[in-house]
Design an enzyme around this catalytic site. Structure first.
Site, mmCIF file in Angstrom:
data_model
loop_
_atom_site.group_PDB
_atom_site.id
_atom_site.type_symbol
_atom_site.label_atom_id
_atom_site.label_comp_id
_atom_site.label_asym_id
_atom_site.label_seq_id
_atom_site.Cartn_x
_atom_site.Cartn_y
_atom_site.Cartn_z
ATOM 1 N N HIS A 84 0.507 3.391 -7.358
ATOM 2 C CA HIS A 84 1.713 3.741 -6.617
ATOM 3 C C HIS A 84 1.404 4.883 -5.679
ATOM 4 C CE1 HIS A 84 5.854 4.784 -5.726
ATOM 5 N NE2 HIS A 84 6.147 3.564 -6.143
ATOM 6 N N ASP A 108 6.899 -3.029 -10.404
ATOM 7 C CA ASP A 108 6.780 -4.434 -10.013
ATOM 8 C C ASP A 108 6.024 -5.260 -11.031
ATOM 9 O OD1 ASP A 108 8.219 -4.334 -7.722
ATOM 10 O OD2 ASP A 108 6.527 -3.698 -6.497
HETATM 11 N N1 ACO Z 1 -6.368 -2.289 -7.891
HETATM 12 C C1 ACO Z 1 -7.610 -1.765 -7.746
HETATM 13 N N2 ACO Z 1 -7.877 -0.595 -7.115
HETATM 14 C C2 ACO Z 1 -6.812 0.078 -6.606
HETATM 15 C C3 ACO Z 1 -5.505 -0.388 -6.724
HETATM 16 C C4 ACO Z 1 -5.291 -1.625 -7.401
HETATM 17 N N3 ACO Z 1 -4.065 -2.118 -7.539
HETATM 18 N N4 ACO Z 1 -4.664 0.488 -6.129
HETATM 19 C C5 ACO Z 1 -5.423 1.483 -5.649
HETATM 20 N N5 ACO Z 1 -6.727 1.235 -5.938
HETATM 21 C C6 ACO Z 1 -7.866 2.135 -5.655
HETATM 22 C C7 ACO Z 1 -8.245 2.109 -4.180
HETATM 23 O O1 ACO Z 1 -9.259 1.137 -3.911
HETATM 24 C C8 ACO Z 1 -8.729 3.523 -3.990
HETATM 25 O O2 ACO Z 1 -10.022 3.621 -4.558
HETATM 26 P P1 ACO Z 1 -11.118 4.638 -3.916
HETATM 27 O O3 ACO Z 1 -10.535 6.007 -4.081
HETATM 28 O O4 ACO Z 1 -12.346 4.389 -4.704
HETATM 29 O O5 ACO Z 1 -11.249 4.226 -2.472
HETATM 30 C C9 ACO Z 1 -7.804 4.356 -4.869
HETATM 31 O O6 ACO Z 1 -7.406 3.461 -5.916
HETATM 32 C C10 ACO Z 1 -6.583 4.910 -4.148
HETATM 33 O O7 ACO Z 1 -5.914 3.809 -3.526
HETATM 34 P P2 ACO Z 1 -5.058 3.905 -2.180
HETATM 35 O O8 ACO Z 1 -4.940 2.551 -1.591
HETATM 36 O O9 ACO Z 1 -5.624 5.016 -1.333
HETATM 37 O O10 ACO Z 1 -3.681 4.415 -2.757
HETATM 38 P P3 ACO Z 1 -2.330 4.411 -1.957
HETATM 39 O O11 ACO Z 1 -1.504 5.477 -2.558
HETATM 40 O O12 ACO Z 1 -2.562 4.434 -0.489
HETATM 41 O O13 ACO Z 1 -1.737 2.948 -2.282
HETATM 42 C C11 ACO Z 1 -0.631 1.161 -3.352
HETATM 43 C C12 ACO Z 1 -0.773 2.696 -3.219
HETATM 44 C C13 ACO Z 1 -0.424 0.525 -1.979
HETATM 45 C C14 ACO Z 1 0.618 0.867 -4.193
HETATM 46 C C15 ACO Z 1 -1.907 0.599 -4.052
HETATM 47 O O14 ACO Z 1 -2.081 1.184 -5.317
HETATM 48 C C16 ACO Z 1 -1.867 -0.929 -4.175
HETATM 49 O O15 ACO Z 1 -2.288 -1.625 -3.237
HETATM 50 N N6 ACO Z 1 -1.390 -1.464 -5.340
HETATM 51 C C17 ACO Z 1 -1.255 -2.890 -5.515
HETATM 52 C C18 ACO Z 1 0.006 -3.382 -4.836
HETATM 53 C C19 ACO Z 1 1.262 -2.979 -5.567
HETATM 54 O O16 ACO Z 1 1.387 -3.128 -6.785
HETATM 55 N N7 ACO Z 1 2.252 -2.524 -4.795
HETATM 56 C C20 ACO Z 1 3.581 -2.144 -5.341
HETATM 57 C C21 ACO Z 1 3.815 -0.700 -5.143
HETATM 58 S S1 ACO Z 1 5.279 -0.223 -5.972
HETATM 59 C C22 ACO Z 1 6.540 -0.621 -4.953
HETATM 60 O O17 ACO Z 1 6.434 -0.864 -3.791
HETATM 61 C C23 ACO Z 1 7.830 -0.651 -5.616
#
Ligand code: ACO
Length: 428
Positions: free
Chosen positions: A307, A364
């Site tokens: 998140h 979610d």
């Molecule tokens: N699976 C695997 N790796 C992940 C995931 C995931 N679901 N989410 C984040 N990471 C990793 C990234 O690759 C990154 O790794 P790194 O530091 O080695 O490069 C690190 O964790 C940080 O991730 P970011 O993308 O920079 O985090 P951000 O805060 O920008 O993104 C987000 C948050 C978009 C929710 C992300 O975690 C994601 O894509 N999750 C999956 C989609 C999801 O479930 N979305 C619903 C969000 S809740 C809502 O809208 C109500």
């Protein structure tokens, strides 16, 4: 608060005001930065940018706190109804019984949609994604209610537009589903409450008496409350930006629905179930998919994990996990996809990669599982999220219009080609 921040640029020191919110969050006010220094700030994805002052929702991502107008999400999800929470978000206070009755009556009175709008539904292909239908239908409402075109006409006119929208969204949402399965539309039944009426329009048939387990109605009430607002996320910021141009409320909310559709935002609940199905069809090897999610060469992410703001736990996920366990038990659901979900949750929570990055199951992850158990089709999951989020979007839009906030218009740092001469096509 008289504290200031000092910024040194090209040997000159500038003092910037520091402001503090009621929950002690601090911000450096840079609103005059460009005028005084010639600089702007750069913050892709607005990770450190406060775009507004708001009295609606407070969340603390580190401590896992979520409050609507000061009330904890735990208390509201336990004790309130969705319409009560909608009133709280939009009007700022919990309603008295008289206020709630008047609000409920007004919403109930407006649940029907204009008969001409039915023809729009009939023109969509059966495979149309219900989010596309919903966004278009909500925008179309502006054409049926031209008095809504001026969003600042009067407080009464604003309320009427808001009530119409809250009343009709469940009808439009349920009809988008009925249209997809080519079943007759069910007209709203006004002696049912908001949640039961929606379930009736979704699952009722003209040929049968409608019966629904109260557990299902209660679960829906809770899910909608948990999704009702989440301060300045992607879709809400979209709503505030679109609304800031003085676009009407229907166009503004339609834009919010479109932003919510994306799989990194509200679309994630649909993606969770699709991911579980994919893992199931691939033989159910959870470890293999966890490894794929960790592999930087592989674009696969575990949907429903992570998140932007909750880096410890999502308080909504905690409530919903319990509701999820209860409902699966009460309804006696036995689904192999749910076993995969449980395994995935366990493996990921114990894995170093996920622990180091604070990646926990988000709201979610569980909402997708509950919706599946309630019999709601996967493509409708994000529509359910939109139904829940509507009062939050409306409250944020109302606050923005009442505060007379300026049109949203970020700056940029240009990194393209510098000035050059046009080259005729034969010389390129
Ligand atoms: N699976 C695997 N790796 C992940 C995931 C995931 N679901 N989410 C984040 N990471 C990793 C990234 O690759 C990154 O790794 P790194 O530091 O080695 O490069 C690190 O964790 C940080 O991730 P970011 O993308 O920079 O985090 P951000 O805060 O920008 O993104 C987000 C948050 C978009 C929710 C992300 O975690 C994601 O894509 N999750 C999956 C989609 C999801 O479930 N979305 C619903 C969000 S809740 C809502 O809208 C109500």
């Amino acid at each position: 608060m008289s504290e200031t921040a000092k910024l040194e640029l090209e040997g000159k020191v500038y003092e910037l005001p520091v402001i503090q919110g009621t929950e002690n969050e601090k911000a450096i006010d840079i609103s005059k930065l460009r005028d005084t220094t010639g600089y702007v700030t750069l913050d892709s994805g607005y990770k450190n940018t406060g775009a507004t002052k708001s009295k609606i929702t407070f969340l603390d991502g580190e401590k896992g706190i979520l409050h609507y107008r000061g009330y904890s999400i735990e208390q509201l999800a336990e004790k309130a109804t969705f319409l009560e929470v909608a009133y709280l978000l939009i009007y700022g206070e919990l309603p008295t019984q008289t206020q709630l009755d008047a609000f409920r009556n007004s919403i109930t009175k407006h649940t029907l949609v204009h008969e001409d709008m039915k023809q729009f539904f009939e023109a969509y292909p059966a495979k149309a994604h219900p989010m596309g239908v919903l966004a278009s239908m909500v925008c179309s409402m502006a054409t049926f209610y031209p008095e809504s075109l001026d969003p600042n006409r009067s407080a009464e006119a604003k309320d009427l537009t808001i009530h119409r929208l809250i009343a009709k969204l469940p009808t439009l949402a349920a009809w988008s589903y009925k249209n997809a399965i080519r079943h007759p539309f069910m007209y709203p039944k006004n002696d049912f409450d908001y949640c039961k009426n929606f379930l009736y329009m979704m699952f009722g048939m003209p040929t049968e008496d409608f019966k629904v387990d109260p557990v299902v109605v209660e679960a829906l009430n809770k899910l909608l409350i948990l999704h009702a607002d989440h301060e300045q996320n992607c879709s809400t910021s979209t709503v505030r930006i679109v609304g800031s141009s003085n676009a009407n409320l229907y166009a503004t909310i339609s834009a919010g629905i479109s932003a919510l559709w994306g799989p990194l935002h509200g679309g994630a609940n649909q993606e969770v179930i699709e991911m579980l199905e994919k893992i199931h069809n691939d033989g159910g090897d959870v470890d293999k998919w966890v490894a794929k999610a960790k592999d930087k060469e592989d674009p696969f992410r575990l949907m429903g994990f992570g998140h932007r703001v909750y880096k410890n736990f999502d308080p909504r996920a905690k409530i919903i996990k319990k509701a999820c366990d209860d409902i699966l038990e009460k309804l006696g659901v036995n689904d192999p996809m749910l076993d995969i979900a449980k395994k995935l949750e366990k493996v990921a929570l114990e894995d170093e990669y996920f622990k180091a990055r604070n990646l926990y199951p988000n709201v979610d992850f569980y909402s997708g599982i509950i919706y599946k158990a309630l019999g709601i089709p996967t493509e409708m999951f994000t529509v359910m999220f939109a139904l829940g989020r509507l009062p939050g979007w409306v409250a944020q839009w109302k606050e923005m219009t009442e505060n007379k906030e300026p049109i949203g218009r970020p700056r940029q740092i240009y990194t393209g080609a510098t000035s050059r001469e046009y080259v005729p096509i034969e010389k390129r």
